[in-house]
Structure formats: C-alpha cells, structure tokens
Design a protein around this motif. Sequence first.
Motif, PDB file in Angstrom:
ATOM      1  N   LEU A 183       0.826  -1.200   0.000  1.00  0.00           N
ATOM      2  CA  LEU A 183       0.000   0.000   0.000  1.00  0.00           C
ATOM      3  C   LEU A 183       0.863   1.254   0.000  1.00  0.00           C
ATOM      4  O   LEU A 183       1.973   1.273   0.542  1.00  0.00           O
ATOM      5  N   SER A 184       0.334   2.300  -0.597  1.00  0.00           N
ATOM      6  CA  SER A 184       1.002   3.601  -0.563  1.00  0.00           C
ATOM      7  C   SER A 184       1.012   4.130   0.861  1.00  0.00           C
ATOM      8  O   SER A 184       0.217   3.707   1.703  1.00  0.00           O
ATOM      9  N   ASP A 185       1.887   5.073   1.118  1.00  0.00           N
ATOM     10  CA  ASP A 185       1.888   5.724   2.426  1.00  0.00           C
ATOM     11  C   ASP A 185       0.658   6.609   2.581  1.00  0.00           C
ATOM     12  O   ASP A 185       0.177   7.213   1.617  1.00  0.00           O
ATOM     13  N   LEU A 186       0.186   6.685   3.792  1.00  0.00           N
ATOM     14  CA  LEU A 186      -0.955   7.538   4.128  1.00  0.00           C
ATOM     15  C   LEU A 186      -0.506   8.982   4.266  1.00  0.00           C
ATOM     16  O   LEU A 186       0.546   9.270   4.839  1.00  0.00           O
ATOM     17  N   CYS A 187      -1.304   9.898   3.737  1.00  0.00           N
ATOM     18  CA  CYS A 187      -1.120  11.334   3.976  1.00  0.00           C
ATOM     19  C   CYS A 187      -2.504  11.967   3.988  1.00  0.00           C
ATOM     20  O   CYS A 187      -3.126  12.155   2.948  1.00  0.00           O
ATOM     21  N   ALA A 188      -2.991  12.250   5.185  1.00  0.00           N
ATOM     22  CA  ALA A 188      -4.366  12.749   5.319  1.00  0.00           C
ATOM     23  C   ALA A 188      -4.532  14.159   4.774  1.00  0.00           C
ATOM     24  O   ALA A 188      -5.612  14.546   4.336  1.00  0.00           O
ATOM     25  N   GLY A 189      -3.458  14.956   4.817  1.00  0.00           N
ATOM     26  CA  GLY A 189      -3.498  16.288   4.221  1.00  0.00           C
ATOM     27  C   GLY A 189      -4.664  17.134   4.673  1.00  0.00           C
ATOM     28  O   GLY A 189      -4.943  17.270   5.861  1.00  0.00           O
ATOM     29  N   GLU A 190      -5.373  17.713   3.717  1.00  0.00           N
ATOM     30  CA  GLU A 190      -6.471  18.628   4.041  1.00  0.00           C
ATOM     31  C   GLU A 190      -7.594  17.955   4.812  1.00  0.00           C
ATOM     32  O   GLU A 190      -8.397  18.629   5.449  1.00  0.00           O
ATOM     33  N   ASN A 191      -7.668  16.630   4.764  1.00  0.00           N
ATOM     34  CA  ASN A 191      -8.716  15.929   5.507  1.00  0.00           C
ATOM     35  C   ASN A 191      -8.525  16.022   7.017  1.00  0.00           C
ATOM     36  O   ASN A 191      -9.416  15.644   7.782  1.00  0.00           O
ATOM     37  N   VAL A 192      -7.375  16.498   7.467  1.00  0.00           N
ATOM     38  CA  VAL A 192      -7.159  16.727   8.889  1.00  0.00           C
ATOM     39  C   VAL A 192      -8.216  17.680   9.433  1.00  0.00           C
ATOM     40  O   VAL A 192      -8.686  17.528  10.565  1.00  0.00           O
ATOM     41  N   ASN A 193      -8.608  18.652   8.634  1.00  0.00           N
ATOM     42  CA  ASN A 193      -9.647  19.586   9.083  1.00  0.00           C
ATOM     43  C   ASN A 193     -10.950  18.863   9.394  1.00  0.00           C
ATOM     44  O   ASN A 193     -11.625  19.162  10.389  1.00  0.00           O
ATOM     45  N   ALA A 228     -10.398   5.812   5.506  1.00  0.00           N
ATOM     46  CA  ALA A 228     -11.411   6.591   6.220  1.00  0.00           C
ATOM     47  C   ALA A 228     -12.285   7.365   5.238  1.00  0.00           C
ATOM     48  O   ALA A 228     -13.468   7.617   5.501  1.00  0.00           O
ATOM     49  N   PHE A 229     -11.713   7.714   4.109  1.00  0.00           N
ATOM     50  CA  PHE A 229     -12.437   8.511   3.117  1.00  0.00           C
ATOM     51  C   PHE A 229     -12.692   7.728   1.830  1.00  0.00           C
ATOM     52  O   PHE A 229     -13.013   8.296   0.799  1.00  0.00           O
ATOM     53  N   GLY A 230     -12.545   6.413   1.891  1.00  0.00           N
ATOM     54  CA  GLY A 230     -12.806   5.563   0.736  1.00  0.00           C
ATOM     55  C   GLY A 230     -11.535   5.272  -0.046  1.00  0.00           C
ATOM     56  O   GLY A 230     -10.631   6.107  -0.128  1.00  0.00           O
ATOM     57  N   GLN A 231     -11.448   4.080  -0.603  1.00  0.00           N
ATOM     58  CA  GLN A 231     -10.261   3.662  -1.347  1.00  0.00           C
ATOM     59  C   GLN A 231     -10.083   4.510  -2.591  1.00  0.00           C
ATOM     60  O   GLN A 231     -10.958   4.576  -3.454  1.00  0.00           O
ATOM     61  N   ASP A 232      -8.929   5.192  -2.698  1.00  0.00           N
ATOM     62  CA  ASP A 232      -8.666   6.026  -3.866  1.00  0.00           C
ATOM     63  C   ASP A 232      -7.751   5.303  -4.853  1.00  0.00           C
ATOM     64  O   ASP A 232      -7.271   4.200  -4.592  1.00  0.00           O
ATOM     65  N   LYS A 233      -7.505   5.950  -5.989  1.00  0.00           N
ATOM     66  CA  LYS A 233      -6.743   5.310  -7.059  1.00  0.00           C
ATOM     67  C   LYS A 233      -5.287   5.056  -6.690  1.00  0.00           C
ATOM     68  O   LYS A 233      -4.646   4.177  -7.256  1.00  0.00           O
ATOM     69  N   SER A 234      -4.758   5.826  -5.763  1.00  0.00           N
ATOM     70  CA  SER A 234      -3.352   5.677  -5.388  1.00  0.00           C
ATOM     71  C   SER A 234      -3.159   4.792  -4.158  1.00  0.00           C
ATOM     72  O   SER A 234      -2.076   4.736  -3.598  1.00  0.00           O
ATOM     73  N   PHE A 235      -4.202   4.085  -3.724  1.00  0.00           N
ATOM     74  CA  PHE A 235      -4.147   3.317  -2.483  1.00  0.00           C
ATOM     75  C   PHE A 235      -3.087   2.212  -2.531  1.00  0.00           C
ATOM     76  O   PHE A 235      -2.360   1.994  -1.575  1.00  0.00           O
ATOM     77  N   ILE A 236      -3.002   1.506  -3.648  1.00  0.00           N
ATOM     78  CA  ILE A 236      -2.026   0.422  -3.800  1.00  0.00           C
ATOM     79  C   ILE A 236      -0.846   0.929  -4.624  1.00  0.00           C
ATOM     80  O   ILE A 236      -1.027   1.527  -5.685  1.00  0.00           O
ATOM     81  N   SER A 237       0.354   0.666  -4.128  1.00  0.00           N
ATOM     82  CA  SER A 237       1.569   1.073  -4.844  1.00  0.00           C
ATOM     83  C   SER A 237       2.176  -0.162  -5.504  1.00  0.00           C
ATOM     84  O   SER A 237       3.184  -0.709  -5.055  1.00  0.00           O
ATOM     85  N   SER A 238       1.569  -0.620  -6.574  1.00  0.00           N
ATOM     86  CA  SER A 238       1.944  -1.901  -7.180  1.00  0.00           C
ATOM     87  C   SER A 238       3.238  -1.836  -7.982  1.00  0.00           C
ATOM     88  O   SER A 238       3.892  -2.862  -8.192  1.00  0.00           O
ATOM     89  N   SER A 239       3.633  -0.648  -8.422  1.00  0.00           N
ATOM     90  CA  SER A 239       4.821  -0.536  -9.273  1.00  0.00           C
ATOM     91  C   SER A 239       6.092  -0.261  -8.492  1.00  0.00           C
ATOM     92  O   SER A 239       7.167  -0.741  -8.850  1.00  0.00           O
ATOM     93  N   VAL A 240       6.002   0.546  -7.441  1.00  0.00           N
ATOM     94  CA  VAL A 240       7.171   0.924  -6.647  1.00  0.00           C
ATOM     95  C   VAL A 240       6.883   0.597  -5.198  1.00  0.00           C
ATOM     96  O   VAL A 240       5.867   1.015  -4.645  1.00  0.00           O
TER      97      VAL A 240
END
Length: 727
Positions: free
Chosen positions: A212-222, A284-296
């Motif tokens: 899985l990609s690393d988590l970064c909640a970013g603006e969702n912290v608000n 928490a906000f639904g699986q997005d397109k970058s959720f899995i890091s299959s290439s790197v």
Amino acid sequence: MSEILAPAGDKNSVFAAVNAGANAIYLGMKEYSARSSAENFDYENFEEIAKYCRAFGVKVYVAMNTIVKDGELEDFLTCVVKVWNKGADAIIISDVFLGKYIKNNCPEIVLHLSTQAGVCNTYGAKLAKEYGFDRVILARETAFDDIEEIAKIIETEVFVQGALCTCFSGQCYLSSFAGWNSGNRGKCKQPCRKKYSIDRAGFEERAYRLSLSDLCAGENVNKLIEAGVASFKIEGRMRRPEYVAAAVKYYRNLIDNCENSINLNDLSDLKRTFNRGNYTKGLAFGQDKSFISSSVQGHIGEFVGVIRVENGKFLCQTRQKFVKGDCFKILRDGKEVGGATFCSDVKGGFCLSSKSRLKNGDKAFVTTDTRLNSRLLSMKRSIPVKVEVRLVAGKIAEISINGAVFKGEKPLEAAQNSPVSVENIKKTFNKVDKYPFEVIFGNIDTDNVFISASELNALRRNAYAGYYEKITSVERKTTVNFTKPSQKNDIKNDKIAAICTDFRNLSADIGILKLADFNSYAEALTKNFKGEKFLYLPPFLTGRETQKIKSTAAQFDGIYCDGIYGIKLAEELSKPLFAGTGFNISNRADVEICKAKYFAVSKELTVAEARSVCAENSFYLAAGDLKVMDLVYCPFEKRCANCDRRGAYTLTDENGREFPLRRYVMGACRFELYNCASLAAATPTGALLDCTLNGDPNALIGVFKDGKALREYIKNYTRGHSEQSVF
C-alpha cells in the motif's frame, strides 16, 4: 488543541519531533514493542528522554503492544509499572483483557488501546472505555462516519501519516507462518512488500499487489478535527529523524493554519524524506486510485526532472538545484529502473551518476536532499527562563529561575579589589550546558562581592540542574501487586467446532457459518444441523454493517467474532459469544477477564504454551485452512466495471507458492488471504477446524484426530506453530 503525535525510534527522532513542534511522542522499550527493529529504549535513556519531553510539555506514550504469552506475564507487568513510575504519560497495549487486568490492579496507570486491537466501530470503543482505557488508537481502516461516533464516546487517536499495513490491524499472520517472525510480536518481515501475481485478467504480471502507498491525510485533517479527533498520529518509528521533523512540521503548520490551504513547501519536504506511492488519503475517506503502490515498493521521493542522454552522460533537465550527496530514484513507465547520485551542475539541470543504463524520458525523483535534511534537523526549540541573581556580601547567594529560588552554601564575602561584575554574571549564566534553556535576565543584584569563577559556575550548574529537575521530575510509587490469575489443571473439552460455509451435511458440536454474502439468506445453509449454530463475523465491521447483520444473527444461537467489538455486540443481541482466534488470547489474565461462552487461543501459541491458558470452554485451531490476512480493501484497485466477481483467486509469490484469496461481500467486497499450506496439528483442548475452503468438512472432521491420516488427507500441510514457537 489537537495533538500531533510523533514517532520516536531513537533519541535523535525524539529531538527532531520536539524541535519541530510535536505535542507528544510514542516510543518502544527494548521489550514488548511492536517495532522491535527500531533502536528503542532501555530504562535509563527512557527516563532521560521522558524528562526532556516533560520540560517542553510534550507527552510520552510507551508502546508495549505485543502479544504477551503466559510465561511472560509477570515480567510484562513489572515492565509496565517500571515505565509508568519513570514518567510515561500512558502505556499503549494491544490486549484489551490484559488492559482491564492492569486497571483492576493499578487503576492509576493510564492506558491507550493500540491500533492492533482493531477498534473500528462504537462497540469496540464502548468496550475499551468500560475496561478502563483512556484512549483508543483506531484501526487505520475505520470509516469516517464511525470516527465521528467513536469520538463522542472516548478520546480518539487517528493515523494521518505513514506506512499502512495491508492487513487489518492485529490480524496479520503471514510473516508469522512464513518464518516464525510474528508481526504481533514486533518481528514482521513485511512479506506484503514482496511481488505477487493474481489469477485475474490484468493482474497476472508479478507486481507489488499487496503493498500500500503511504498515508497522507493532508487537508482531511480539518474534517478529522471537526469530527472530534484528539490526536493525530504519524507512523514511522523505523524512519529517520528528518522524516519525523518534516512530518511534524507539515501537520503543525496545517493544523495551526487550518483555514488556509496546504503549504506546498512543507509537502515537498515531506515527500523528499519519505514517500511511498505518492500517498493515499486512506480508507477513512474511501479507497482512492493511489491506495495500492503496485509498481514501486519503497521511497519514491519527489519528481524533479526528465532524463536526457547526451554523449554518454545522464542529464536531468530541471530548474532545481542539487549538491553532492543528493540521491535519486529513476522510474521508467512508472517502474523503478535504478538509482542515481548528483554529479555536477550543467546548463538547464545537472549531471547524474548511475550504475543503471538510463534512457531518454526516464524520470528522476529525489530521495535524499542533503540540504533539506540539514535544515530540518537544525530546527531548535528552547525553554525561556528568566534568570535573576542576588549576590550580596554577608548573604547566601540566591538564583531565581522563573521564580524558583536556588541558594549557595555559605555567605559571600566583600571584594577587596576584584568584585564580580554584572557582565561576568550574565556571561556565566548564558552558558546553559546540556539544558535547552533560552536565558532572559531580570534583576542582577550585587554590591561588589567577591566570588571566584569556579564558585559562580557551580552556582549556575546547581541552579540549572535544580530547575530542570523541578520541571521534569515525576513522583510515582506504583507497586507491582498483581493478583496472579489461577491456573486450571486437568481441563477437559472434547468438543469440535467447525468454521464452514454450509452446515447442511455437517457433523460437529458447534457450527460456525461463514457467509460468502452477508446479504444472503442464511437459514437454508444451516438446515437440519443439530449442534450449536454460530454466525461468523470478521474482525472489521463498520457501524452501518453491524446494524445490517442483526437480523441474520437472530437466526443463530450465538456469534463467533474475530474482533473485540463482538463482546458488546453479543451483549446487545443477548447472544453468547465465541471469541475467535483474532482475539489473540494468550495468557491467563486474558482467560480470567474474557467472559465469552467459548474462546479460541491465539494461533501463534504452541500446544505446550496453549495448555496454560486452556479452560473448559477453550478451543485450539488444529486443522484445516489457515487464514493469514484480512483485507478491508479491493486488491484489484476497485476496477469494478470489469470485475469477474469470483469467490476465490490465487495469489502467487516469487517462489511459486500459491495463497488462496477468498472474496466475500459485506456491503462492499472484502478479502481473506489463506496460507499456502493447510494446517495439520495436535490440540490440547477443544478442536477448532477451519473448513472455509474445504468442500467436505466432515472428511476433515473424520481424520483430524489421527495425525498420519490428517496429513495424508491434507497433503500440502504445515504444523503451524503447534510445535515451534514464534519469535
């Protein structure tokens, strides 16, 4: 104020976190830490770090969140009390029963329930509060709606940054059964970061299918702030101090200026210190397109420019400036092809050195920015101290630091010819040695006394040491006075419990029905079964899903659950509970506190280890399918439009080993990963058989007591941990 909670795998990471503005840190001791590969702390340097943090008002939480076996129980409890007395603000543990046992004996100890406990809905939160926990660290998969509801019940901590486990919290056994390195014991070897193929169109090529990609909640912290989340957790006790500093700075500025947009410079700094997969916002906000890091799989860094090959040299076209020591990762068509280092500046960019054969159009990502790292680690935080000095002849010297008074040992003498000057006093007290003080002078009162330089320095050292001790000391005298749980001998339980997908031909004492679709009609699958009927519930359920399953659960005698939320849910349903292997019951304190009708001991215990926790109602996973992961996301990247919706797939590793991947429907699709070999073991108590993938559970039931016949029936088998203990 929202708490920013930073990881501290070593002392340098502690300093980085505090200097960057963290409100709290979490760390592990040498024993019982779920990150045993981090440097971690012994008691002496822990006390030093705890004092340093207390000086800045930064809280220290100690993670002791591993499975505790019965033989380790006394030592574990001794460690908990010792760490508490040395200044921990809270102890993080993963065993909810052990937590209640601690609170029963030492109610003053503050406990936080680890994410390993898998709290993901209000039922789990209510249990934690009832058992005396002050805070729950939510499972990373917890839905936003449930986060809001849980925050109304108990103080809540949520991951906002860092690595994501592919398996639901506390339920991963892949590393454990692959090589006895238990993730639940802090020894995970991260097999999820390896390459796999899946027998579905578009996924046959070997790639990082579970990474899985690393988590970064970013603006969702608000949004999380508005939801009532108390603490924002940064994962990364295995990462470097500059990453800790960058992550804390990013969230510090984001939270302190929450009405403004993200500071792109802070995000850039964060990406350059560690970035797997260009980040995901998390489940928490639904699986997005970058959720899995299959290439790197690893650190991808930040994109800086495109490669041009010219006269045998590799040039990176960019306006950004780099220096010696900077490192880069090179991607081609999204896949890693090599690494590179800075060589020299050229017009329009810089020259790279690489052992790999780079091509025109390759992309360079910076993964080590030496100047950035130096800047991040140069941040300093200090404690303002107002220093006032009174040196009067015939009087004992007095030093006041922020109002706290420290005195010399004897009256001062009048100077004959070399009185101490105000300038010398200030020069002396401006030296703060090891202490993080920023000196502000108040009154300097002297009447031409004589005091030697050594005496003045001694006054300074004693005053600063005394003040530091005053603001950092903690008085706790909790004693180890635990009532030892009793051990029951000659326990007999000859019952057979079988987990299967159909009861219609089942011959067992207890049937545990595992549905392929929780929207389906269960009664037909249990018709004519004469034993006790339990409905299987997975370790993760959202609040909405728990409401939906109530009508189905009403058709059963009880519920079998792999998550601790099952305790409160069973109470609400007025149904007996079978506490599954997911509870990881592994010591007598667990058995004493757990009031389930039946319970399964942890599948990471040997037969010998399990004997000490066996009771009249205990079960041991003895044979059949061996679940090693619960996936609360779609490993097929949510490509629903062309999904074949099969019930079973095969995940194949680089060695050709095949792991069954079972799909089931709980509103959305969920998945279970099973071991490449089935289980064939002895049992010291009631037998729990997993027949989820076995089309004929009665055949397994007929042979499981005969070891040779069982192994011949299963063919590709493992004895699991029945004989060899996990590390």
